[in-house]
Design an enzyme around this catalytic site. Structure first.
Site, PDB file in Angstrom:
ATOM      1  N   ASP A 126      13.306  -6.158  15.210  1.00 20.31           N
ATOM      2  CA  ASP A 126      11.847  -4.718  15.104  1.00 20.31           C
ATOM      3  C   ASP A 126      12.465  -3.113  14.440  1.00 20.31           C
ATOM      4  OD1 ASP A 126       9.810  -5.963  17.152  1.00 20.31           O
ATOM      5  OD2 ASP A 126      11.347  -6.344  19.047  1.00 20.31           O
ATOM      6  N   HIS A 137       9.694 -11.324  25.658  1.00 23.07           N
ATOM      7  CA  HIS A 137       9.380 -12.685  24.599  1.00 23.07           C
ATOM      8  C   HIS A 137       9.961 -14.114  24.845  1.00 23.07           C
ATOM      9  CE1 HIS A 137       9.199  -9.560  22.064  1.00 23.07           C
ATOM     10  NE2 HIS A 137      10.603  -9.263  21.955  1.00 23.07           N
ATOM     11  N   GLU A 191      15.315   0.045  18.870  1.00 21.44           N
ATOM     12  CA  GLU A 191      15.073  -1.015  18.317  1.00 21.44           C
ATOM     13  C   GLU A 191      13.494  -0.640  16.897  1.00 21.44           C
ATOM     14  OE1 GLU A 191      13.639  -4.866  20.023  1.00 21.44           O
ATOM     15  OE2 GLU A 191      13.500  -3.190  21.868  1.00 21.44           O
TER      16      GLU A 191
END
Length: 273
Positions: free
Chosen positions: A186, A57, A160
């Site tokens: 998530d 990310h 997730e």
């Protein structure tokens, strides 16, 4: 009389994160999200057990990961990395750069869990390719890097989404996985909750993952942004914690300093001159 020569062998290094977890002690990691070696080096000396190099990310490059591994040599926090995807080649690149743990995102099937475990160990135990000259320089183990790495590299599987949730028993049973980490944000989105962290359906999903992890003897991990949250999650059985990012800690420190002067940042502020 001839004197007998004694040979001293350098004591073997053991991954301190792994050692603490085996003793049932919690470990805390700070997330590195900025592409800056000095920030990472400073973070590695603050008292955290590991630094989480965020490549999924954040715009961290492989070159930055390598420079951070070198810059943190001798500092207490162990470098781990989360590559963008769960693949053999992405794990190989960060391992060969010298990280001592790989965080595999979206480990949603038993096959991906087995792939993650295999990616971090050399044959015949796994499928890691031979070419770790950089890592050998960072970890000059007396027993040889390959044996050292097979015992000390940690495998963190991130569960997730609902697909991973539906197969959590098989994922948790995978040999070679050290930590089952719950990506709670998530997972919340996957459950249709738009990231909410205080919904009963998310809590039920987390409880299901916790039960599977405990049944199969896996360390449990999750994000935790406050000391109070860490203490609460420890009571549930969690020991491996992802704390805030470098930027998050900077903002928190600045807010604490500026608040008495009425200068704390406004939440709606996003940038500008």
């Amino acid at each position: 009389m001839r004197s007998r020569k004694t040979t001293s062998r350098q004591p073997q290094f053991a991954n301190p994160v792994k050692a603490k977890l085996k003793k049932g002690r919690p470990v805390l990691g700070l997330v590195i999200s900025v592409n800056n070696v000095e920030v990472a080096a400073q973070a590695a000396g603050l008292g955290f057990d590991f630094i989480w190099l965020e490549m999924e990310h954040a715009p961290l490059s492989l070159e930055t990961v390598r420079n951070v591994v070198l810059a943190t040599r001798g500092l207490p926090a162990v470098p781990f990395a989360r590559p963008p995807v769960n693949e053999l080649w992405t794990a190989k690149r960060v391992l060969d750069a010298g990280v001592l743990g790989v965080i595999f995102p979206f480990t949603r099937t038993p096959e991906l869990a087995r792939q993650a475990a295999a990616a971090c160990r050399y044959p015949p135990r796994g499928l890691r390719g031979s070419g770790a000259g950089l890592a050998q320089f960072r970890w000059p183990a007396p027993e040889g890097y390959h044996d050292f790495a097979d015992e000390n590299v940690m495998v963190i599987a991130v569960v997730e989404d609902t697909k991973g949730l539906s197969q959590i028993d098989e994922i948790a049973a995978t040999p070679g996985i050290d930590v089952i980490f719950i990506g709670t944000s998530d997972l919340s989105f996957s459950l249709g909750l738009r990231g909410k962290q205080d919904h009963p359906r998310l809590e039920a999903a987390i409880a299901r993952i916790v039960a599977a992890g405990k049944q199969h003897g896996k360390v449990l991990g999750r994000p935790a942004l406050t000391p109070e949250a860490i203490r609460r999650f420890q009571k549930q059985g969690f020991l491996f914690f992802q704390t805030a990012t470098d930027l998050g800690f900077m903002a928190a420190g600045a807010t604490q300093f500026l608040k008495p002067f009425g200068k704390a940042r406004r939440k709606e502020f996003v940038g500008g001159l």
